[in-house]
Every structure is written in structure tokens, then in C-alpha cells.
Design an enzyme around this catalytic site. Structure first.
Site, mmCIF file in Angstrom:
data_model
loop_
_atom_site.group_PDB
_atom_site.id
_atom_site.type_symbol
_atom_site.label_atom_id
_atom_site.label_comp_id
_atom_site.label_asym_id
_atom_site.label_seq_id
_atom_site.Cartn_x
_atom_site.Cartn_y
_atom_site.Cartn_z
ATOM 1 N N ASN A 202 -68.442 -38.596 -12.107
ATOM 2 C CA ASN A 202 -67.251 -37.786 -12.356
ATOM 3 C C ASN A 202 -66.933 -36.912 -11.156
ATOM 4 O O ASN A 202 -67.832 -36.455 -10.436
ATOM 5 C CB ASN A 202 -67.450 -36.919 -13.593
ATOM 6 N N HIS B 137 -68.722 -40.011 -6.490
ATOM 7 C CA HIS B 137 -67.349 -40.442 -6.210
ATOM 8 C C HIS B 137 -66.464 -39.333 -5.673
ATOM 9 O O HIS B 137 -65.246 -39.456 -5.693
ATOM 10 C CB HIS B 137 -66.736 -41.059 -7.472
ATOM 11 N N THR C 115 -71.250 -43.744 -19.742
ATOM 12 C CA THR C 115 -70.818 -44.733 -18.771
ATOM 13 C C THR C 115 -71.163 -46.118 -19.280
ATOM 14 O O THR C 115 -72.197 -46.325 -19.907
ATOM 15 C CB THR C 115 -71.448 -44.493 -17.384
ATOM 16 N N SER C 116 -70.284 -47.052 -19.005
ATOM 17 C CA SER C 116 -70.451 -48.419 -19.502
ATOM 18 C C SER C 116 -71.348 -49.262 -18.603
ATOM 19 O O SER C 116 -71.586 -50.426 -18.881
ATOM 20 C CB SER C 116 -69.080 -49.088 -19.602
#
Length: 234
Positions: free
Chosen positions: A87, A104, A176-177
Site C-alpha cells: 500500500n 510500491h 492481498t490476493s
């Protein structure tokens, strides 16, 4: 003191009112990724890109950490904790986590568009000063841009994240996937005998050879259950 590494994704901040990017009602629906998170988009229209992140900053400063963020911070009462987050918000820091690594980028920072890692050109935006104005420049004379890792760019903090994962005694994944790389690959660096917990209400991608215990709850409810298991009163 045992080391816990917590990997968090967009689902961590949903309860704080921040939209995810990829879900059906996510930000990519109205703001195509090609226009706001790629070099091509930046080169085509830097004002549009900066306006998008100006808008996101205003949403962020109106948000507050949720119980999940606060419980992640409380793990530090009994463990040495490192948070590795996909995030770009600063809600972990606001909740009290003392060791947060952003994979990120960071929404509240802006940087040089010539060299994003030139710390001399970094600027942290403050409430009341959240907008990058058209034509505004960094210290090196290049246009200011958001300190966000665009698609196709390298992830500067990935190697430090790998080093943390390799030393983890407990590895926790929240929201999170596990389908955004390279972050999703971090679990592959966790030692095979280390317990891995996944807090997410949705089925996730495989975590490789690890035997993952999934807690099929949102961030806050899932962290309440896990904290009890780890000896943290909630």
C-alpha cells in the site's frame, strides 16, 4: 524476541475507506492504469497523473487507521515486527508501527521524474499542501511526480523485503490476493518451517510449499483472532 514479518495489501486499508485498485468498484475502473501508473501515461499527460495522486492524497488525509492497523502495531508488545506493505498510504505508521517498508512507493511523497530515488528531491506533502501544481519542479529541475512505483519500474525495496522474509519466525499476510509480483513472491523466501498466516476473506493464490493457515476474515476481525493466538490481548 521472535521476528514477525507482516505483508499487507489493499485489503488492509479497505476498512479505512480507501478504495482498492483492482476490485470491481476499484480505482482502475474510472482511472485506467495506463494513464495514471505508467511511464507512457506520465509522458503523455503529467498534469493528469499528478491530479490523480493529488486527489488520492486528499482521500488519505481524511482516513484513519482501522483496528487491523492498530493490532498490527500492537504485535510489537511481544515481537520484533517488520511491516512490508504494497500500500502507498501511511496508515501503518499512523497506527504506531515503527518499522514499515513500502514496496510500491509512498503517496505522501513526491520526487524527481528524472531519478525517483534521488532523496535530495524527495518532499513529504502535508495536510493543507497536498497538490503538485502543473509545471512544478523538483530540485534537479525535472517535473515533480508522485513517489509511486509505476508499472514496469523496478521495486527498489524488494531486496530489503526479501532479507526480512528470510529472517521471519512468523509470516503474516493480510489483505492481498498474492497475485501482484514481485510482492507475491516474498513468501517463497520464508523458511519452510515458519508458520504462515493469511488473513483475507477471499480465496488467495497458492503460497507454494508453505502450509498456510487462512483466517477468512477482514483485516480487523482476522487480526483479533490472530492476536489472541499469539498472546496479545485485544
Amino acid at each position: 524476541m521472535k521476528k514477525i514479518v507482516v505483508l499487507t495489501g489493499a485489503g488492509m486499508s479497505v476498512e479505512s475507506g480507501l478504495s482498492t485498485f483492482r476490485d470491481a468498484d476499484g480505482l482502475w475502473e474510472n482511472y485506467p492504469v495506463s494513464r495514471v501508473a505508467t511511464h507512457e501515461g506520465w509522458n503523455a499527460n503529467p498534469v493528469y497523473v499528478n491530479d490523480f495522486y493529488n486527489m488520492l492524497r486528499k482521500k488519505l488525509v481524511a482516513a484513519e487507521p482501522n483496528e487491523g492497523h492498530r493490532l498490527v502495531a500492537r504485535l510489537e508488545e511481544k515481537y520484533k515486527v517488520a511491516v512490508v506493505t504494497q500500500n502507498v498510504d501511511n496508515l501503518h505508521e499512523m497506527a504506531g508501527s515503527s518499522n514499515v517498508l513500502h514496496l510500491h512507493g509512498e503517496l505522501m511523497k513526491v520526487c524527481s521524474s528524472r531519478d525517483t530515488e534521488n532523496k535530495r528531491c524527495w518532499r513529504t506533502m502535508k495536510p493543507g499542501d497536498l497538490d503538485v501544481m502543473p509545471g512544478e519542479k523538483a530540485a534537479d529541475g525535472s517535473l515533480l511526480r508522485p513517489y509511486i512505483v509505476f508499472f514496469g519500474e523496478s521495486v527498489p525495496n524488494f531486496e530489503p523485503a526479501v532479507a526480512l522474509a528470510q529472517k521471519a519466525d512468523i509470516f503474516i499476510i493480510i489483505g492481498t490476493s498474492l497475485n501482484v509480483y514481485p510482492a507475491a513472491g516474498l513468501v517463497q523466501y520464508v523458511k519452510p518451517d515458519v508458520p504462515v498466516y493469511l488473513i483475507d476473506p477471499k480465496p488467495a493464490m497458492s503460497a507454494g510449499a508453505h502450509d498456510v493457515r487462512q483466517i477468512a476474515k477482514g483485516a480487523s476481525e482476522g487480526m483479533k483472532l490472530l492476536c489472541k493466538e499469539l498472546g496479545i490481548e485485544v
